[in-house]
Design a protein around this motif. Structure first.
Motif, PDB file in Angstrom:
ATOM      1  N   ARG A 440       0.820  -1.208   0.000  1.00 15.48           N
ATOM      2  CA  ARG A 440       0.000   0.000   0.000  1.00 15.48           C
ATOM      3  C   ARG A 440       0.858   1.263   0.000  1.00 15.48           C
ATOM      4  N   ILE A 441       1.994   1.214   0.701  1.00 16.23           N
ATOM      5  CA  ILE A 441       2.904   2.363   0.692  1.00 16.23           C
ATOM      6  C   ILE A 441       3.419   2.611  -0.720  1.00 16.23           C
ATOM      7  N   ALA A 442       3.813   1.544  -1.408  1.00 15.01           N
ATOM      8  CA  ALA A 442       4.328   1.688  -2.769  1.00 15.01           C
ATOM      9  C   ALA A 442       3.282   2.338  -3.675  1.00 15.01           C
ATOM     10  N   HIS A 443       2.024   1.956  -3.486  1.00 16.58           N
ATOM     11  CA  HIS A 443       0.949   2.527  -4.304  1.00 16.58           C
ATOM     12  C   HIS A 443       0.769   4.011  -4.003  1.00 16.58           C
ATOM     13  N   SER A 444       0.762   4.379  -2.733  1.00 19.12           N
ATOM     14  CA  SER A 444       0.571   5.784  -2.346  1.00 19.12           C
ATOM     15  C   SER A 444       1.766   6.642  -2.754  1.00 19.12           C
ATOM     16  N   VAL A 445       2.968   6.114  -2.584  1.00 21.37           N
ATOM     17  CA  VAL A 445       4.174   6.858  -2.957  1.00 21.37           C
ATOM     18  C   VAL A 445       4.188   7.129  -4.460  1.00 21.37           C
ATOM     19  N   TYR A 446       3.758   6.152  -5.245  1.00 24.42           N
ATOM     20  CA  TYR A 446       3.685   6.331  -6.693  1.00 24.42           C
ATOM     21  C   TYR A 446       2.715   7.454  -7.043  1.00 24.42           C
ATOM     22  N   PHE A 447       1.573   7.495  -6.334  1.00 25.35           N
ATOM     23  CA  PHE A 447       0.590   8.563  -6.571  1.00 25.35           C
ATOM     24  C   PHE A 447       1.168   9.928  -6.198  1.00 25.35           C
ATOM     25  N   ILE A 448       1.810  10.037  -5.031  1.00 29.07           N
ATOM     26  CA  ILE A 448       2.362  11.312  -4.574  1.00 29.07           C
ATOM     27  C   ILE A 448       3.463  11.785  -5.527  1.00 29.07           C
ATOM     28  N   HIS A 449       4.290  10.856  -5.986  1.00 26.58           N
ATOM     29  CA  HIS A 449       5.354  11.209  -6.931  1.00 26.58           C
ATOM     30  C   HIS A 449       4.759  11.803  -8.214  1.00 26.58           C
ATOM     31  N   ASN A 450       3.725  11.188  -8.734  1.00 24.14           N
ATOM     32  CA  ASN A 450       3.093  11.690  -9.958  1.00 24.14           C
ATOM     33  C   ASN A 450       2.344  13.000  -9.707  1.00 24.14           C
ATOM     34  N   TYR A 451       1.785  13.150  -8.515  1.00 22.17           N
ATOM     35  CA  TYR A 451       1.037  14.365  -8.193  1.00 22.17           C
ATOM     36  C   TYR A 451       1.948  15.588  -8.248  1.00 22.17           C
ATOM     37  N   TYR A 452       3.160  15.472  -7.714  1.00 22.46           N
ATOM     38  CA  TYR A 452       4.092  16.603  -7.679  1.00 22.46           C
ATOM     39  C   TYR A 452       5.088  16.581  -8.834  1.00 22.46           C
ATOM     40  N   LYS A 453       4.915  15.661  -9.768  1.00 24.12           N
ATOM     41  CA  LYS A 453       5.835  15.570 -10.894  1.00 24.12           C
ATOM     42  C   LYS A 453       5.791  16.848 -11.726  1.00 24.12           C
ATOM     43  N   GLY A 454       6.952  17.382 -12.049  1.00 23.58           N
ATOM     44  CA  GLY A 454       7.035  18.621 -12.808  1.00 23.58           C
ATOM     45  C   GLY A 454       7.085  19.860 -11.944  1.00 23.58           C
ATOM     46  N   SER A 455       6.935  19.702 -10.625  1.00 23.69           N
ATOM     47  CA  SER A 455       7.006  20.850  -9.719  1.00 23.69           C
ATOM     48  C   SER A 455       8.329  20.827  -8.978  1.00 23.69           C
ATOM     49  N   ALA A 456       8.541  21.865  -8.185  1.00 22.23           N
ATOM     50  CA  ALA A 456       9.775  21.944  -7.395  1.00 22.23           C
ATOM     51  C   ALA A 456       9.646  21.252  -6.053  1.00 22.23           C
ATOM     52  N   TYR A 457       8.455  20.695  -5.760  1.00 20.19           N
ATOM     53  CA  TYR A 457       8.211  20.084  -4.449  1.00 20.19           C
ATOM     54  C   TYR A 457       8.678  18.628  -4.450  1.00 20.19           C
ATOM     55  N   ARG A 458       9.345  18.222  -3.369  1.00 23.94           N
ATOM     56  CA  ARG A 458       9.811  16.859  -3.199  1.00 23.94           C
ATOM     57  C   ARG A 458       9.493  16.374  -1.780  1.00 23.94           C
ATOM     58  N   PRO A 459       8.208  16.253  -1.436  1.00 14.02           N
ATOM     59  CA  PRO A 459       7.859  15.874  -0.058  1.00 14.02           C
ATOM     60  C   PRO A 459       8.291  14.464   0.323  1.00 14.02           C
ATOM     61  N   LEU A 460       8.462  13.571  -0.681  1.00 11.54           N
ATOM     62  CA  LEU A 460       8.838  12.197  -0.372  1.00 11.54           C
ATOM     63  C   LEU A 460      10.262  12.081   0.165  1.00 11.54           C
ATOM     64  N   LEU A 461      11.057  13.142   0.027  1.00  9.05           N
ATOM     65  CA  LEU A 461      12.405  13.128   0.608  1.00  9.05           C
ATOM     66  C   LEU A 461      12.352  13.065   2.136  1.00  9.05           C
ATOM     67  N   GLY A 462      11.179  13.322   2.697  1.00  7.40           N
ATOM     68  CA  GLY A 462      11.022  13.169   4.141  1.00  7.40           C
ATOM     69  C   GLY A 462      11.239  11.740   4.616  1.00  7.40           C
ATOM     70  N   LEU A 463      11.177  10.776   3.688  1.00  3.41           N
ATOM     71  CA  LEU A 463      11.369   9.366   4.046  1.00  3.41           C
ATOM     72  C   LEU A 463      12.845   8.964   4.052  1.00  3.41           C
ATOM     73  N   VAL A 464      13.730   9.851   3.616  1.00  7.15           N
ATOM     74  CA  VAL A 464      15.146   9.509   3.492  1.00  7.15           C
ATOM     75  C   VAL A 464      15.907  10.047   4.704  1.00  7.15           C
ATOM     76  N   PRO A 465      16.379   9.177   5.600  1.00 11.27           N
ATOM     77  CA  PRO A 465      17.113   9.658   6.788  1.00 11.27           C
ATOM     78  C   PRO A 465      18.515  10.121   6.414  1.00 11.27           C
ATOM     79  N   SER A 466      19.073  10.980   7.247  1.00  7.31           N
ATOM     80  CA  SER A 466      20.418  11.476   7.008  1.00  7.31           C
ATOM     81  C   SER A 466      21.451  10.396   7.325  1.00  7.31           C
ATOM     82  N   ARG A 467      22.647  10.555   6.748  1.00  3.74           N
ATOM     83  CA  ARG A 467      23.710   9.578   6.983  1.00  3.74           C
ATOM     84  C   ARG A 467      24.133   9.568   8.450  1.00  3.74           C
TER      85      ARG A 467
END
Length: 541
Positions: A440-467
């Protein structure tokens, strides 16, 4: 209501809901600790799994679709039509409770009457309590829309408290009543909940200091009536409700999947179900009193700030900007909390169960089950935030498409549950849930990626922890697992405290890393989520 005000109100709702969920979980744990000394494990399994599943299923199916449709943002919304639609949830609850009661009484395996007496009365009583609770649903929707967060906390908290006190009193003083004690407590819960909503709005409408633009001015407005120059029901909202209704059936199955498998296929005894439920409740404390309120407040914010079915280009630029920042921040928060739970939960699951329930819980597969649950908590948290955005902005066509996909998710979960429980027993439920949520996460992430595609927004980067955070977490898990091997848990209480102290030092070091590396997130929380601009009085002052 403007975006910043809505965000502040949603944040305050999350704060109150955290307090509410924490209070409810503490009441539940105290209740279990008391009643376990007076009832059998079989009765605990029947109440906490089978009867509670009847109540949650009937309530969810009867209200979820109506809630989603009525809370959706819509220009020119007519509140009389909203109330008319919400009142349809009550006859739906009657039909749903009648059907489920028949299944629970005549289609499922019945418990031993000598061990669990009055099972039939329990089924009927939990169904009646559901119907009583739904009577207050129109009031609940109005309260949610206008951010009456204190009202929700008081109604749920007081109804749970009266239920717990009633059950404890009856179980201790009248142990021969069996399930009747829990039945009376559940009906008291429903009555208390409904009465509080009715009395509160009766008082509020008579208060001269209430806002003049409040949608209702009379008590009569909370009941069905013919709108002026309009049909009884808004056809678009009815259609939207139908789409959500099909989705709610599948969503409920996926949410309570393990209980349905236990109930329908009888894979465990009622006693084993009771023990599993206790451990499940312990593992779900954080999702219930932190992640669930965040998800509910996020869903409220996104549904009220973004228009359903429109792309980001067709929305208000300010709303899109704020929504992207909120989504990024929420994903970041749940990811950080979930990783903390996973890392420290692994090394302290045995000790937590041993301190809470003794060998009854810590012996056997209990610690392993709780460790896997820590992974599930992380996955569950991410799914909750991604789906709350997805459900708030997708169009009706996308809802219908998602409903078809949910059928596949449900079938896959059922198959995985039966297969994995056969191989790994109760741990198989957690593994099946992890697989289901990842899909279900994969499905929602795919939708969010397409929703903001072409814009300057990258909210999904919130899932990437720092080194830096990853390094501190890896070091902490190595240290705490080594500490568990050396000092826990048969070496004595002082060594157990030493193990806890080592974990505390590691935990503080990880928190320090977060503070140093997540300055933007902390700044955003202080600027928006802690800024008090919400309505006063019952709305959460």
């Amino acid at each position: 209501m403007k975006g910043p005000e809505l965000l502040a109100g949603a944040a305050k709702a999350a704060t109150y809901n955290v307090f509410l969920q924490l209070s409810i979980r503490m009441m539940t744990f105290i209740l279990n600790a008391v009643v376990l000394r007076y009832i059998s494990k079989d009765m605990l399994g029947v109440v906490n799994v089978r009867l509670t599943l009847l109540y949650s299923t009937a309530l969810f199916i009867s209200t979820e679709a109506f809630d989603q449709a009525c809370l959706s943002k819509k220009e020119g919304k007519n509140w009389t039509q909203v109330v008319n639609l919400m009142w349809w949830s009550w006859p739906v609850s009657i039909m749903c409770c009648g059907l489920l009661s028949f299944v629970w009484l005549f289609a499922l395996a019945l418990p031993d009457e000598d061990v669990v007496p009055h099972y039939g009365w329990g089924v009927i009583s939990f169904a009646v309590a559901t119907i009583i609770t739904v009577l207050a649903r129109p009031h609940f929707i109005i309260g949610q829309t206008h951010l009456f967060v204190k009202l929700r906390v008081l109604s749920v908290g007081l109804s749970e408290l009266t239920k717990c006190l009633t059950i404890v009193f009856l179980v201790i003083n009248f142990p021969n009543l069996g399930l009747i004690s829990f039945s009376i407590g559940q009906i008291v819960h429903g009555i208390t909940y409904a009465v509080l909503y009715y009395l509160t709005f009766y008082w509020y409408l008579g208060d001269k200091s209430k806002p003049k633009d409040f949608v209702f001015q009379r008590t009569r407005d909370f009941f069905p009536q013919k709108p002026k120059d309009k049909e009884w029901l808004d056809k678009d909202m009815v259609s939207l409700t139908g789409s959500f209704f099909k989705q709610s059936l599948l969503k409920q199955f996926l949410t309570e999947g393990e209980k349905y498998v236990m109930t329908l296929f009888n894979v465990f005894s009622f006693g084993d179900q009771g023990i599993y439920d206790v451990i499940n409740n312990l593992g779900s404390m954080v999702p219930r009193f932190i992640f669930l309120p965040l998800e509910e407040s996020g869903r409220l914010f996104f549904s009220q700030s973004l228009n359903r079915g429109k792309t980001y280009k067709d929305q208000s630029q300010a709303s899109v900007d704020l929504a992207a920042r909120v989504l990024y921040s929420l994903l970041r928060v749940v990811m950080l909390l979930g990783m903390l739970i996973l890392v420290f939960g692994y090394a302290y699951s045995f000790l937590a169960l041993d301190w809470y329930g003794g060998e009854v819980l810590s012996a056997g597969t209990g610690p392993t089950l709780l460790r896997w649950y820590c992974l599930y908590v992380l996955i569950l948290a991410v799914n909750g935030i991604t789906e709350c955005f997805y459900f708030a902005v997708m169009s009706q066509t996308q809802i219908d498409q998602y409903n078809r996909r949910m059928v596949l998710f449900s079938l896959a979960f059922l198959g995985a549950s039966l297969l994995l429980t056969n191989q790994f027993e109760s741990v198989g439920f957690i593994l099946a849930n992890c697989i289901n949520m990842c899909t279900r996460i994969a499905h929602s992430v795919y939708f969010i990626h397409n929703y903001y595609k072409g814009s300057a927004y990258r909210p999904l980067l919130g899932l990437v922890p720092s080194r830096s955070l990853l390094v501190s977490l890896v070091v902490s898990v190595v240290i705490t697992v080594t500490s568990e091997t050396m000092f826990c848990c048969d070496a004595g209480f002082l060594y157990q405290l030493l193990h806890v102290g080592i974990g505390g030092v590691c935990f503080l070091s990880v928190i320090g890393t977060i503070v140093l590396t997540e300055a933007d997130l902390i700044s955003f929380i202080r600027e928006h989520l802690l800024h008090d601009t919400s309505p006063k009085q019952l709305k959460g002052e």
